[in-house]
Each structure stands twice: as C-alpha cells, then as structure tokens.
Design an enzyme around this catalytic site. Structure first.
Site, PDB file in Angstrom:
ATOM      1  CG  ASN A  48      17.838 -33.511  60.466  1.00 44.40           C
ATOM      2  OD1 ASN A  48      17.232 -34.571  60.536  1.00 44.40           O
ATOM      3  ND2 ASN A  48      18.961 -33.401  59.781  1.00 44.40           N
TER       4      ASN A  48
ATOM      5  CB  CYS B 161      25.563 -34.456  59.318  1.00 43.73           C
ATOM      6  SG  CYS B 161      25.709 -33.543  60.857  1.00 43.73           S
TER       7      CYS B 161
ATOM      8  CB  THR C  12      27.300 -36.499  67.355  1.00 43.02           C
ATOM      9  OG1 THR C  12      26.727 -35.827  66.226  1.00 43.02           O
ATOM     10  CG2 THR C  12      27.993 -37.770  66.881  1.00 43.02           C
TER      11      THR C  12
ATOM     12  CD  GLN D 250      16.854 -29.142  63.920  1.00 41.33           C
ATOM     13  OE1 GLN D 250      16.345 -28.043  64.122  1.00 41.33           O
ATOM     14  NE2 GLN D 250      18.052 -29.272  63.369  1.00 41.33           N
TER      15      GLN D 250
ATOM     16  CB  THR E  97      38.351 -31.479  82.429  1.00 37.72           C
ATOM     17  OG1 THR E  97      39.343 -32.248  83.089  1.00 37.72           O
ATOM     18  CG2 THR E  97      38.256 -30.111  83.077  1.00 37.72           C
TER      19      THR E  97
END
Length: 389
Positions: free
Chosen positions: A154, A327, A75, A182, A242
């Site tokens: 997907n 989703c 994403t 995918q 980080t």
C-alpha cells in the site's frame, strides 16, 4: 476544495456517483429497509440485493458467490482469516510466515498471536520492496500453518509474486492468505486460476463506501475458519451480525464498475504515473521507493533528499498526499515500510506517496509536479547541509 488535488487514492477513494445511486434505494424508510435475514417480503427483497452483490464481488475476483463472506472492512477480514484459520485447527503454537511491510491489520494481528504462543517469521523484502517466492519457501518450517502476504504494497505499490507462490504453498498443504486491498479492482485477480485460500478486500479502496469489505474463503479445497464474532451464525457461521444492505449493495456495484474498466483504467493510470515520475526527475537526488516495473499502476512513492518531510508536506497545502499508510501516519514517525527497504530515517521521512485514481487528470499531474519541484527546491536552498554533488 476546487483548488485541491487529491493524490491519496491508496488511503481511500471517493464514492463513485453510480455506487451512491445504487445504495440510495436501500436507505428508503418505506420499501427497502428489511433485514436480509427476515423471511417476509421486505427481508427477501433485501436478501436478493445482498446475493446479487455477492455475485458481483465474486465475478470480479474469479470466485464462487458462496465463497464471499461479508465483513466490516479489510481489517476485520484479515483478522478473521489469520486468527480464524489458526483457531479452527487448534494450532496455538503453530508457525506463521508474513513480511515486515504488511499492513498493520496483518502485523498487529500476528503480534497478538505471538502473545498466544504462535511463532511468526517476519520476512524483510528485497531492496525493491518485493518479497520473493524463494524467500517465503526458505522460511517454511515443518509446522508452518499459514502464510500471509499482501498482493500489492500500500505504500510502494510493489506487486508480490502471489500467483507464483500460491501453487507452491498448496502442494505443501499450507494455507495462503492474501491481503488484496490494493489489488482488487486495479489488477486482474482470478482465484479460479490462482490457488489462494483466503483473500481480503475493502470497498472504500475501489470507489465504494467505507465500513464494508469481504473475505474470500475457498470452498474446494475448503478453508475452514473459527468465527471471531459470535451471535446468530450469519455468513455460513463465520461472521455473525445483521447485514448492512446498503453498504453491501455499494460494494457490489463498485466491483461491477471496476470489472468493466480494469484494463483501460490500469493503462491510463500507468501513463499518468510515468508522466509524474518523469517530471519529478528534474530534481537531482530523488529516490524511487519500490520496483521500477512490478508496481501497481496508481502508486508512486518518492524520497527527496535534502527536503525535511514535515516541512515539505506543509508547503503543499493544496495537494492531498501522504507520507505512507493512512493507518500509520498519525505517529509522525518515518514509514516502517521504507525503513524495511533500507532507507534511513531522514530519507524515509522525506518521502511522498502519490497515489492516483479514477478522477486524476493530466492537468492535475502537471500542477502537482510543478508544486512539488518548487517546494523541494525552496527547502534545499534553505538547508545548510544540502549539496547536489
């Protein structure tokens, strides 16, 4: 859990034990906790592990290690690719081409950009779910800056012709972003041969940990991006923050394992998928969603006429399956992907996406088929509207 059969690998994959073992040392509180950006022994140790993982990801997709940018997942990678490409060029009013069956991470990003003045063309796929090369080329305009198209859908497993499309866009000077979540680890991906500019991938779709992904950013010719996260200039200035060493090591190991089993595993999954499809065809009036041939080996999407979707899924408590993208499933609405393929709401709502993976067995396939067939027959018998004719 032993009685459950997991057939939702397209939503997420279980962590491979070999990946877990590779990650565990980097959670050690004494010797492996260094910040990869620190210039001391612990930091250098972590940085070496990060760079080894970068090389492992690059090797799987035919890229250079310096073309891999770490993200929190696909994403974020999609957002960085699409927003970053347009913002770097200052093309606020430019034109973008995508499709109606992309993942929400692409569709919602494009819809946001429309509020900022970007013009977006959303292509409707062919009846088999594939977006054709000529469809894309016909949609191009003089100020088209970017095309974003998924390699594998997907929900249906449809494989888009991105390899054929990429050189056609390159010769026109249009950036090409591919959501390959995918595809990576499931199909051969060779970016040394295919001139894709930007490519997104995610660890948890190939037996790695959640929370880590990567964006391929081509160096030659250079695809330049405006960062979406600021604060330290990490990852060649494209993505500050980080680095999560243990997650990155996990993604690297997942890619190493996938590279070694790509062809063999693809053939095994294709055989299991066809075994499942053949058994389900004992039922009349079922519909394959997606192409018969150009389909990823582990995805089978089927609609069952006369079987109300929620009832069908409720009757299969031991089968971990879905009705579409993880989703989007929380909305309880029929799949927007299947509706774009021309399925009506009733048929789209009666669909099951059955996605297979590394730990799927023949015995599981046979049991799943039997349970689905029994459930569909039961629901059809209850329906006063059902007729096989």
């Amino acid at each position: 859990m032993n009685d459950m059969i997991y057939l939702d690998y397209a939503a997420t994959t279980p962590l491979d034990p070999r990946v877990r073992d590779a990650m565990l040392p980097w959670l050690d509180a004494e010797t492996h906790f260094g910040n990869p950006a620190s210039d001391h022994a612990l930091g250098r140790r972590a940085r070496a592990a990060v760079e080894q993982a970068r090389a492992q990801v690059a090797q799987l997709i035919g890229a250079g290690a310096d073309e891999i940018v770490w993200t929190s997942g696909a994403t974020e990678a999609n957002n960085l690719a699409i927003k970053g490409a347009l913002e770097f060029r200052g093309l606020k009013g430019a034109h973008v081409v995508t499709s109606r069956v992309e993942h929400k991470a692409v569709l919602d990003t494009c819809r946001y950009l429309e509020t900022q003045g970007t013009r977006v063309t959303y292509l409707t796929p062919q009846a088999d779910g594939i977006v054709g090369v000529e469809q894309v080329l016909a949609a191009l305009q003089p100020d088209t800056a970017l095309v974003s198209l998924m390699w594998v859908n997907n929900e249906t497993g449809a494989i888009n012709p991105v390899e054929a499309l990429a050189p056609r866009l390159r010769e026109r000077g249009i950036l090409f972003h591919v959501d390959a979540v995918q595809a990576v680890g499931k199909l051969p991906v060779d970016l040394a041969r295919v001139p894709i500019d930007l490519l997104s991938l995610s660890a948890h779709k190939l037996y790695g940990p959640k929370g880590i992904g990567a964006l391929f950013v081509r160096k030659r010719p250079r695809a330049r991006l405006a960062p979406q996260i600021h604060g330290g200039g990490h990852e060649q200035g494209m993505r500050s923050g980080t680095l999560a060493t243990q997650q990155i090591v996990g993604l690297g190991e997942a890619c190493r394992i996938a590279a070694g089993a790509l062809v063999e595993e693809g053939e095994r999954l294709r055989g299991l998928r066809e075994r499942l499809w053949q058994q389900l065809q004992a039922l009349p009036k079922i519909h394959l969603n997606g192409p018969a041939d150009r389909r990823a080996p582990g995805i089978l999407n089927v609609s069952f006429a006369g079987a109300e979707g929620e009832s069908l899924r409720a009757m299969l408590p031991q089968l971990m399956v879905s009705s579409g993208s993880a989703c989007s499933s929380a909305t309880r609405e029929p799949s927007y992907v299947l509706r774009a393929l021309g399925r009506d709401d009733e048929l789209a709502g009666s669909s099951l996406r059955l996605s297979l993976g590394r730990y799927t067995s023949e015995a599981q396939i046979d049991r799943a088929a039997a349970e689905i067939i029994a459930a569909v027959r039961f629901l059809r018998e209850l329906s006063p509207l059902w007729s096989e004719s």
